[in-house]
Design an enzyme around this catalytic site. Structure first.
Site, PDB file in Angstrom:
ATOM      1  N   PRO A  12       7.239   9.809  -2.842  1.00  0.00           N
ATOM      2  CA  PRO A  12       8.473  10.250  -2.201  1.00  0.00           C
ATOM      3  C   PRO A  12       8.628   9.753  -0.770  1.00  0.00           C
ATOM      4  O   PRO A  12       7.659   9.632  -0.026  1.00  0.00           O
ATOM      5  CB  PRO A  12       8.370  11.777  -2.229  1.00  0.00           C
ATOM      6  CG  PRO A  12       6.915  12.059  -2.320  1.00  0.00           C
ATOM      7  CD  PRO A  12       6.338  10.930  -3.130  1.00  0.00           C
ATOM      8  N   ASN A  13       9.853   9.455  -0.443  1.00  0.00           N
ATOM      9  CA  ASN A  13      10.306   9.041   0.883  1.00  0.00           C
ATOM     10  C   ASN A  13       9.881   7.629   1.270  1.00  0.00           C
ATOM     11  O   ASN A  13      10.280   7.140   2.323  1.00  0.00           O
ATOM     12  CB  ASN A  13       9.878  10.043   1.963  1.00  0.00           C
ATOM     13  CG  ASN A  13      10.463  11.411   1.721  1.00  0.00           C
ATOM     14  OD1 ASN A  13      11.662  11.541   1.515  1.00  0.00           O
ATOM     15  ND2 ASN A  13       9.620  12.424   1.696  1.00  0.00           N
ATOM     16  N   ARG A  20      12.333   5.284   8.565  1.00  0.00           N
ATOM     17  CA  ARG A  20      11.731   6.594   8.823  1.00  0.00           C
ATOM     18  C   ARG A  20      10.487   6.447   9.693  1.00  0.00           C
ATOM     19  O   ARG A  20       9.547   5.752   9.322  1.00  0.00           O
ATOM     20  CB  ARG A  20      11.350   7.240   7.485  1.00  0.00           C
ATOM     21  CG  ARG A  20      10.619   8.541   7.620  1.00  0.00           C
ATOM     22  CD  ARG A  20      10.165   9.062   6.267  1.00  0.00           C
ATOM     23  NE  ARG A  20       9.267  10.178   6.448  1.00  0.00           N
ATOM     24  CZ  ARG A  20       8.131  10.327   5.809  1.00  0.00           C
ATOM     25  NH1 ARG A  20       7.735   9.444   4.925  1.00  0.00           N
ATOM     26  NH2 ARG A  20       7.365  11.369   6.049  1.00  0.00           N
ATOM     27  N   TYR A  25       4.923   4.613  10.402  1.00  0.00           N
ATOM     28  CA  TYR A  25       4.874   3.825   9.176  1.00  0.00           C
ATOM     29  C   TYR A  25       5.213   2.351   9.363  1.00  0.00           C
ATOM     30  O   TYR A  25       5.163   1.583   8.405  1.00  0.00           O
ATOM     31  CB  TYR A  25       5.827   4.435   8.132  1.00  0.00           C
ATOM     32  CG  TYR A  25       5.464   5.858   7.792  1.00  0.00           C
ATOM     33  CD1 TYR A  25       4.333   6.139   7.029  1.00  0.00           C
ATOM     34  CD2 TYR A  25       6.224   6.923   8.250  1.00  0.00           C
ATOM     35  CE1 TYR A  25       3.984   7.444   6.728  1.00  0.00           C
ATOM     36  CE2 TYR A  25       5.884   8.236   7.953  1.00  0.00           C
ATOM     37  CZ  TYR A  25       4.766   8.487   7.193  1.00  0.00           C
ATOM     38  OH  TYR A  25       4.405   9.772   6.894  1.00  0.00           O
ATOM     39  N   ASN A  74       0.512   5.108  -3.827  1.00  0.00           N
ATOM     40  CA  ASN A  74       0.691   5.797  -2.565  1.00  0.00           C
ATOM     41  C   ASN A  74       1.433   7.074  -2.923  1.00  0.00           C
ATOM     42  O   ASN A  74       2.652   7.062  -3.084  1.00  0.00           O
ATOM     43  CB  ASN A  74       1.487   4.959  -1.570  1.00  0.00           C
ATOM     44  CG  ASN A  74       1.632   5.647  -0.229  1.00  0.00           C
ATOM     45  OD1 ASN A  74       1.481   6.853  -0.120  1.00  0.00           O
ATOM     46  ND2 ASN A  74       1.951   4.874   0.794  1.00  0.00           N
ATOM     47  N   ALA A  77       3.734  12.318   0.236  1.00  0.00           N
ATOM     48  CA  ALA A  77       3.607  13.766   0.432  1.00  0.00           C
ATOM     49  C   ALA A  77       2.974  14.470  -0.767  1.00  0.00           C
ATOM     50  O   ALA A  77       2.351  15.528  -0.609  1.00  0.00           O
ATOM     51  CB  ALA A  77       4.972  14.372   0.739  1.00  0.00           C
ATOM     52  N   ASP A  87      -3.480  15.674 -12.621  1.00  0.00           N
ATOM     53  CA  ASP A  87      -3.767  15.927 -14.037  1.00  0.00           C
ATOM     54  C   ASP A  87      -3.282  14.788 -14.925  1.00  0.00           C
ATOM     55  O   ASP A  87      -3.914  14.480 -15.938  1.00  0.00           O
ATOM     56  CB  ASP A  87      -3.147  17.250 -14.484  1.00  0.00           C
ATOM     57  CG  ASP A  87      -3.870  18.471 -13.936  1.00  0.00           C
ATOM     58  OD1 ASP A  87      -4.965  18.314 -13.338  1.00  0.00           O
ATOM     59  OD2 ASP A  87      -3.338  19.590 -14.092  1.00  0.00           O
ATOM     60  N   GLU A  98      -6.014   5.002  -4.265  1.00  0.00           N
ATOM     61  CA  GLU A  98      -5.053   5.757  -3.460  1.00  0.00           C
ATOM     62  C   GLU A  98      -4.849   5.012  -2.141  1.00  0.00           C
ATOM     63  O   GLU A  98      -5.814   4.708  -1.440  1.00  0.00           O
ATOM     64  CB  GLU A  98      -5.633   7.148  -3.206  1.00  0.00           C
ATOM     65  CG  GLU A  98      -4.824   8.047  -2.339  1.00  0.00           C
ATOM     66  CD  GLU A  98      -5.526   9.385  -2.076  1.00  0.00           C
ATOM     67  OE1 GLU A  98      -5.075  10.081  -1.157  1.00  0.00           O
ATOM     68  OE2 GLU A  98      -6.517   9.724  -2.757  1.00  0.00           O
ATOM     69  N   HIS A 100      -2.622   4.718   1.581  1.00  0.00           N
ATOM     70  CA  HIS A 100      -1.742   5.335   2.573  1.00  0.00           C
ATOM     71  C   HIS A 100      -1.479   4.326   3.676  1.00  0.00           C
ATOM     72  O   HIS A 100      -2.411   3.690   4.174  1.00  0.00           O
ATOM     73  CB  HIS A 100      -2.366   6.600   3.154  1.00  0.00           C
ATOM     74  CG  HIS A 100      -2.601   7.642   2.118  1.00  0.00           C
ATOM     75  ND1 HIS A 100      -1.583   8.399   1.599  1.00  0.00           N
ATOM     76  CD2 HIS A 100      -3.729   8.006   1.462  1.00  0.00           C
ATOM     77  CE1 HIS A 100      -2.077   9.208   0.674  1.00  0.00           C
ATOM     78  NE2 HIS A 100      -3.376   8.978   0.566  1.00  0.00           N
ATOM     79  N   ARG A 107      -3.764  12.208  11.770  1.00  0.00           N
ATOM     80  CA  ARG A 107      -2.481  12.917  11.797  1.00  0.00           C
ATOM     81  C   ARG A 107      -2.682  14.418  11.642  1.00  0.00           C
ATOM     82  O   ARG A 107      -3.775  14.925  11.844  1.00  0.00           O
ATOM     83  CB  ARG A 107      -1.584  12.337  10.697  1.00  0.00           C
ATOM     84  CG  ARG A 107      -1.316  10.841  10.960  1.00  0.00           C
ATOM     85  CD  ARG A 107      -0.326  10.236  10.052  1.00  0.00           C
ATOM     86  NE  ARG A 107       0.963  10.905  10.189  1.00  0.00           N
ATOM     87  CZ  ARG A 107       1.899  10.858   9.257  1.00  0.00           C
ATOM     88  NH1 ARG A 107       1.699  10.181   8.139  1.00  0.00           N
ATOM     89  NH2 ARG A 107       3.054  11.462   9.447  1.00  0.00           N
TER      90      ARG A 107
END
Length: 141
Positions: A12-13, A20, A25, A74, A77, A87, A98, A100, A107
């Site tokens: 998301p985002n 943003r 970022y 990624n 959130a 799951d 993963e 980021h 942060r």
């Protein structure tokens, strides 16, 4: 021999990248990151599919239907909230990294907790768009 198939999942985002919080970022848009991913995948002789969603349910359904041998995600959130996505990965048993863009450990304290890290092959944090490319290079091996 068939090309190795990798799935890239943006949470998301991330569709707002470049607009943003550029101080966190960066100024690179998601479209530009996807171009970098496609270019690197071509160099590595990989087939990549790229998916972005702001919806937890859409990400879960996407994971259930994957035909890829490896995933770079990624979770954004959802890193800190989604047992459902965790799951889904446990259910399909597809290895994943993963990623980021920002250094989550520099942060807010809530960002230091991940529902995915303990089942991921690896975690890449703070390398910006380069994190996706590092994950692709690993997946190609």
């Amino acid at each position: 021999m068939a090309k190795k198939r990798i799935s890239i999942i943006h949470g998301p985002n991330l569709n707002l990248l470049g607009q943003r919080e550029p101080e966190v970022y960066g100024k690179t848009s998601l479209a530009e990151i996807n171009e970098l991913i496609q270019s690197e995948a071509a160099k590595l002789d990989l087939t990549v599919e790229i998916f972005q969603s702001n919806s937890e349910a859409e990400i879960v359904n996407h994971i259930h239907q994957l035909k890829a041998g490896f995933v770079v995600i990624n979770p954004a959130a959802f890193t800190h909230t989604s047992v459902a996505i965790r799951d889904a990965f446990s259910g399909v048993k597809i290895p994943f990294i993963e990623v980021h863009i920002s250094n989550v450990f520099a942060r807010e304290s809530f960002r230091k907790e991940s529902f995915f890290s303990d089942i991921a092959v690896a975690v890449i944090s703070g390398l910006g768009a380069e994190g996706y490319l590092a994950a692709l290079r690993f997946a190609a091996k």
